[in-house]
Structure formats: structure tokens, C-alpha cells
Design a protein around this motif. Structure first.
Motif, mmCIF file in Angstrom:
data_model
loop_
_atom_site.group_PDB
_atom_site.id
_atom_site.type_symbol
_atom_site.label_atom_id
_atom_site.label_comp_id
_atom_site.label_asym_id
_atom_site.label_seq_id
_atom_site.Cartn_x
_atom_site.Cartn_y
_atom_site.Cartn_z
ATOM 1 N N CYS A 187 0.824 -1.217 0.000
ATOM 2 C CA CYS A 187 0.000 0.000 0.000
ATOM 3 C C CYS A 187 0.856 1.263 0.000
ATOM 4 N N GLY A 188 0.191 2.373 -0.153
ATOM 5 C CA GLY A 188 0.860 3.664 -0.258
ATOM 6 C C GLY A 188 1.584 4.084 1.003
ATOM 7 N N THR A 189 1.240 3.512 2.126
ATOM 8 C CA THR A 189 1.927 3.835 3.375
ATOM 9 C C THR A 189 3.210 3.016 3.509
ATOM 10 N N CYS A 190 3.146 1.789 3.069
ATOM 11 C CA CYS A 190 4.268 0.854 3.266
ATOM 12 C C CYS A 190 5.348 0.957 2.188
ATOM 13 N N TYR A 191 5.047 1.644 1.105
ATOM 14 C CA TYR A 191 5.940 1.586 -0.055
ATOM 15 C C TYR A 191 6.650 2.923 -0.263
ATOM 16 N N GLU A 192 7.743 3.101 0.480
ATOM 17 C CA GLU A 192 8.553 4.301 0.308
ATOM 18 C C GLU A 192 9.611 4.024 -0.750
ATOM 19 N N VAL A 193 9.692 4.909 -1.720
ATOM 20 C CA VAL A 193 10.630 4.679 -2.828
ATOM 21 C C VAL A 193 11.410 5.943 -3.148
ATOM 22 N N GLY A 194 12.496 5.766 -3.866
ATOM 23 C CA GLY A 194 13.369 6.878 -4.220
ATOM 24 C C GLY A 194 12.753 7.813 -5.250
ATOM 25 N N PRO A 195 13.332 9.025 -5.346
ATOM 26 C CA PRO A 195 12.834 10.017 -6.317
ATOM 27 C C PRO A 195 12.790 9.477 -7.741
ATOM 28 N N GLU A 196 13.722 8.560 -8.080
ATOM 29 C CA GLU A 196 13.778 8.051 -9.456
ATOM 30 C C GLU A 196 12.535 7.240 -9.811
ATOM 31 N N VAL A 197 11.921 6.631 -8.806
ATOM 32 C CA VAL A 197 10.706 5.847 -9.072
ATOM 33 C C VAL A 197 9.544 6.793 -9.415
ATOM 34 N N HIS A 198 9.426 7.857 -8.659
ATOM 35 C CA HIS A 198 8.387 8.851 -8.950
ATOM 36 C C HIS A 198 8.582 9.410 -10.364
ATOM 37 N N ALA A 199 9.837 9.736 -10.664
ATOM 38 C CA ALA A 199 10.137 10.311 -11.990
ATOM 39 C C ALA A 199 9.815 9.309 -13.099
ATOM 40 N N ALA A 200 10.180 8.049 -12.881
ATOM 41 C CA ALA A 200 9.946 7.028 -13.911
ATOM 42 C C ALA A 200 8.454 6.859 -14.198
ATOM 43 N N LEU A 201 7.639 7.111 -13.168
ATOM 44 C CA LEU A 201 6.193 6.962 -13.340
ATOM 45 C C LEU A 201 5.538 8.253 -13.835
ATOM 46 N N GLY A 202 6.360 9.226 -14.180
ATOM 47 C CA GLY A 202 5.825 10.469 -14.741
ATOM 48 C C GLY A 202 5.281 11.423 -13.702
ATOM 49 N N LEU A 203 5.722 11.243 -12.460
ATOM 50 C CA LEU A 203 5.247 12.096 -11.357
ATOM 51 C C LEU A 203 6.341 13.097 -10.988
ATOM 52 N N PRO A 204 5.980 14.165 -10.287
ATOM 53 C CA PRO A 204 7.001 15.119 -9.844
ATOM 54 C C PRO A 204 8.067 14.414 -9.005
#
Ligand SMILES: [Zn+2]
Length: 267
Positions: free
Chosen positions: A188-205
Motif C-alpha cells: 500500500c501507499g503507506t508501506c511503499y517508500e521509494v526513491g525520487p527516481e521511481v516517482h520520476a519514472a512513473l511520470g510524477l514530480p
């Protein structure tokens, strides 16, 4: 269907635009749970995911720690209980390649690298292994074509959902509006902390620091952008990590894998 995701549509769609369901047991004596509405409403369909089980972990992975004889025995139990003779599975590589299966098989067939499967064959169970990544079940309910995807962030970023939907549209009714989509138990969104590169790869800020992300929310947005109807999209209430008593979680240290399965029954 365009493979590119419209950013505008992404921004406009709301979080939670999906029906939230809790998988329910499908078969007595087996840790196999299904999307309750689908399995009740469409008797020609089997949608499910295995769980940890009671006692010895019900590991179904061919590429993990369990003895292959034990894994095959568990698969035999699933095939026998569900009535599906054939199963197809592939080594998963966090890509976006799909395999189309147009032939029947008896027993369990293991194929080379792929993270998704598509078929209109009856009596053939598609299988992907997961333990935090998102299992995505797609079904064209009119044409009766199904696709099952293994969507971690890499596959999501590589466009596996877009490919799955596009393939179903091509092989099925020709419209994304006929497609049912379920995002199964995943981290879930609480348990899944990821690096900035993951956000970027998914097209997010790109955030400054490691930041949690809800992969299923991102996938719901992509599904809406692809033209799926909000009422046809569901997501599991279960988190593989929060609900670690039921499911295996890679982040929680489990080496075992559960299997998501999807199949079309004979007539
Ligand atoms: Zn969680």
C-alpha cells in the motif's frame, strides 16, 4: 487506444476512482481468494490469488526456495480444485512484454521472460507471481479475452498496463469500455517508500527524498486514462505488508511468492 498516457487526464482523475473490494476464499481447504463480485457474477471466469496459508508457507514460486516437487504438488491441488487443466507462467523480469497464448496446454508450462499473459483459450490458467508488486487482472467481458500482468514500478513505468489494455482491445471487443480491471493485493501507499527516481519514472514530480507512493492509485489513474470505465475498475483493500498474516511481502522479508491466477472456463 493510445499507448501514451494523457497527463491531462491523469491530473483530472481522482484518487479512489475504483471500487474497493476484499478478496474472499474461493475453495475450501486452499488458500485461494478471489475478487468476490467477478467470481459471483461471471461463472465463466476464475480470478484469484493464493495466500500464505496456514502451516508451511504456501509458496508457488518455481524460481524461489521451495522444492520443485512441492511447488508442482501445490499447483496440482489448484488445478484439481479449480478444474483448470493447464497453467502458463513465465520467469518475470520487470519488463512490459506480454505473451499471447493461443494453444491449450496440459499441466504447468513455464516460459521465458515475460511479465504478462493474454489468452482467449478456455481451460488455461494464466499465472503471475507477486509479493508486493501489483497483480493486474484484465477481462474483456463480452469477447471473453483475459490478460494477467505483473506490475511492479518498473513494469508500470515501461507501460505494461497500456500494452495489456491495447492487446485486449485488439483481440477483444475493440473498446476499453468492455474491460474489467482488478488490482489485487499489493503493497500500500503507506508501506511503499521509494526513491525520487521511481516517482520520476512513473511520470510524477520528482520529490527531494524517498517518498511513499501508492502504485495501485497510479495504475487506476492510468486505467482511467486508457478509457476504462470507473465502475469496471476495482482494487483490493489488502496490503501485502499490512496484511502480512495473509500474504507474502518482499519488503517484509518474505522470500516466498503468491500467485495471481486468471482463467476462462469451458462454456
Ligand atoms: Zn501497507
Amino acid at each position: 487506444v493510445s499507448v501514451s498516457v494523457s497527463q491531462q487526464h491523469l491530473a483530472a482523475s481522482l484518487e479512489g476512482e475504483a471500487v474497493i473490494v476484499r478478496e474472499t476464499p474461493l475453495i475450501d481447504g486452499l488458500p485461494l481468494y478471489g475478487q468476490p463480485e467477478w467470481n459471483a457474477r461471471y461463472p465463466w471466469l476464475l480470478q484469484g490469488i493464493t495466500g500464505r496459508g496456514t502451516g508451511e508457507p504456501f509458496d508457488l514460486s518455481f524460481f524461489g526456495q521451495a522444492r520443485s516437487a512441492t511447488v508442482l504438488e501445490r499447483w496440482r491441488a489448484i488445478r484439481s480444485a479449480t478444474g483448470f487443466r493447464g497453467v502458463v507462467h513465465a520467469r518475470q523480469v520487470h519488463g512490459a512484454d506480454l505473451l499471447c497464448h493461443d494453444q491449450h496446454t496440459d499441466g504447468v508450462r513455464i516460459l521465458d521472460d515475460a511479465d504478462g499473459h493474454v489468452t482467449s483459450q478456455k481451460d488455461l490458467l494464466l499465472a503471475v507471481s507477486v509479493a508486493d508488486c501489483v497483480p493486474v487482472s484484465l477481462v474483456d467481458k463480452n469477447a471473453r479475452v483475459s490478460a494477467l500482468l505483473h506490475a511492479g514500478w518498473r513494469s508500470a513505468a515501461a507501460g505494461i498496463l497500456e500494452r495489456g489494455v491495447q492487446t485486449l482491445v485488439e483481440l477483444g471487443s475493440g473498446s476499453a469500455r468492455e474491460i474489467l480491471c482488478h488490482f489485487g493485493p499489493a503493497i500500500c501507499g503507506t508501506c511503499y517508500e521509494v526513491g525520487p527516481e521511481v516517482h520520476a519514472a512513473l511520470g510524477l514530480p520528482r520529490p527531494q527524498h524517498n517518498t511513499p507512493i501508492d502504485l495501485r492509485t497510479q495504475l487506476v489513474r492510468r486505467a482511467l486514462a486508457l478509457g476504462l470505465e470507473p465502475g469496471n475498475i476495482s482494487r483490493s483493500a489488502y496490503c501485502t505488508r499490512c496484511d502480512g498474516g495473509l500474504f507474502f511481502s518482499h519488503r517484509a522479508g518474505d522470500r516466498e511468492r503468491q500467485m495471481s491466477v486468471l482463467g476462462l472456463r469451458q462454456a
